[in-house]
Design a protein around this motif. Structure first.
Motif, PDB file in Angstrom:
ATOM      1  N   PHE A 174     -10.689   7.941  -3.091  1.00 49.83           N
ATOM      2  CA  PHE A 174      -9.488   6.188  -3.098  1.00 49.83           C
ATOM      3  C   PHE A 174     -10.416   5.515  -4.915  1.00 49.83           C
TER       4      PHE A 174
ATOM      5  N   THR B 187      -5.907  -0.144  -0.260  1.00 46.57           N
ATOM      6  CA  THR B 187      -4.931   0.976  -1.173  1.00 46.57           C
ATOM      7  C   THR B 187      -4.628   1.037  -2.326  1.00 46.57           C
ATOM      8  N   THR B 188      -3.956   2.088  -2.820  1.00 46.34           N
ATOM      9  CA  THR B 188      -3.605   2.073  -4.407  1.00 46.34           C
ATOM     10  C   THR B 188      -2.857   1.278  -4.555  1.00 46.34           C
ATOM     11  N   GLU B 189      -1.419   0.041  -3.770  1.00 51.40           N
ATOM     12  CA  GLU B 189      -0.582  -0.981  -3.700  1.00 51.40           C
ATOM     13  C   GLU B 189      -1.724  -2.264  -3.972  1.00 51.40           C
TER      14      GLU B 189
END
Length: 122
Positions: A61, A25-27
Motif C-alpha cells: 500500500f 485506499t489509493t482513491e
C-alpha cells in the motif's frame, strides 16, 4: 480544521487535518492529490490518517501511494511519530531512511521539522 493550503518556508503546502478522513485506499490518496492541484507542491499528511497497512510494507500500500504522488509530481510528507512502526520493521526503517535522502517522499516528526527541511532545500 479542514485541510488547508499554507505557504511554509516559501513553499505551498497542503497541510492535512489530523481529524480528516483516513487514507486507506489509493482513491483516498488521489483525493488528496486532487485537493493539492489547487497550487500545492507538497502534501503533509499526519501519520495518524494513514491506514496501518501503509506501514506494513508487505501490503504494498505504501508503494502504491508513494508512486501516485511521484507520478503527479507532488511531494508527500508523512508527519508524526511513527516510531512504533519503525520498531517493528527493518524494511520500513530502510524505506524511511532512503526516502528522507531524496526529495519526493519525506517522513518528519512534526511541522517544524518540515519547515526546517523545506528551508534547507530552498
Amino acid at each position: 480544521m479542514p485541510d488547508v493550503l499554507e505557504e511554509r518556508a516559501g513553499v505551498p503546502v497542503l497541510v492535512c487535518d489530523p481529524a480528516g478522513p483516513p487514507v486507506a485506499t489509493t482513491e483516498a490518496a488521489l483525493d488528496l492529490i486532487g485537493a493539492a492541484f489547487g497550487g500545492a507542491e507538497v502534501v503533509a499528511v499526519p501519520a495518524g490518517r494513514l491506514d496501518p497497512s501503509f506501514f506494513s510494507l508487505g501490503t504494498r500500500f505504501a508503494g502504491e501511494i508513494m508512486q501516485k504522488f511521484v507520478n503527479y509530481r507532488l511531494r508527500l510528507v508523512v508527519v508524526g511519530d511513527i516510531s512504533a512502526h519503525l520498531a517493528e520493521s527493518g524494511a520500513l526503517r530502510a524505506l524511511v531512511a532512503e526516502s528522507n535522502r531524496h526529495d519526493h517522499i519525506w517522513f518528519v516528526p512534526d511541522l517544524a521539522a518540515l519547515d526546517a527541511r523545506l528551508a534547507a532545500t530552498g
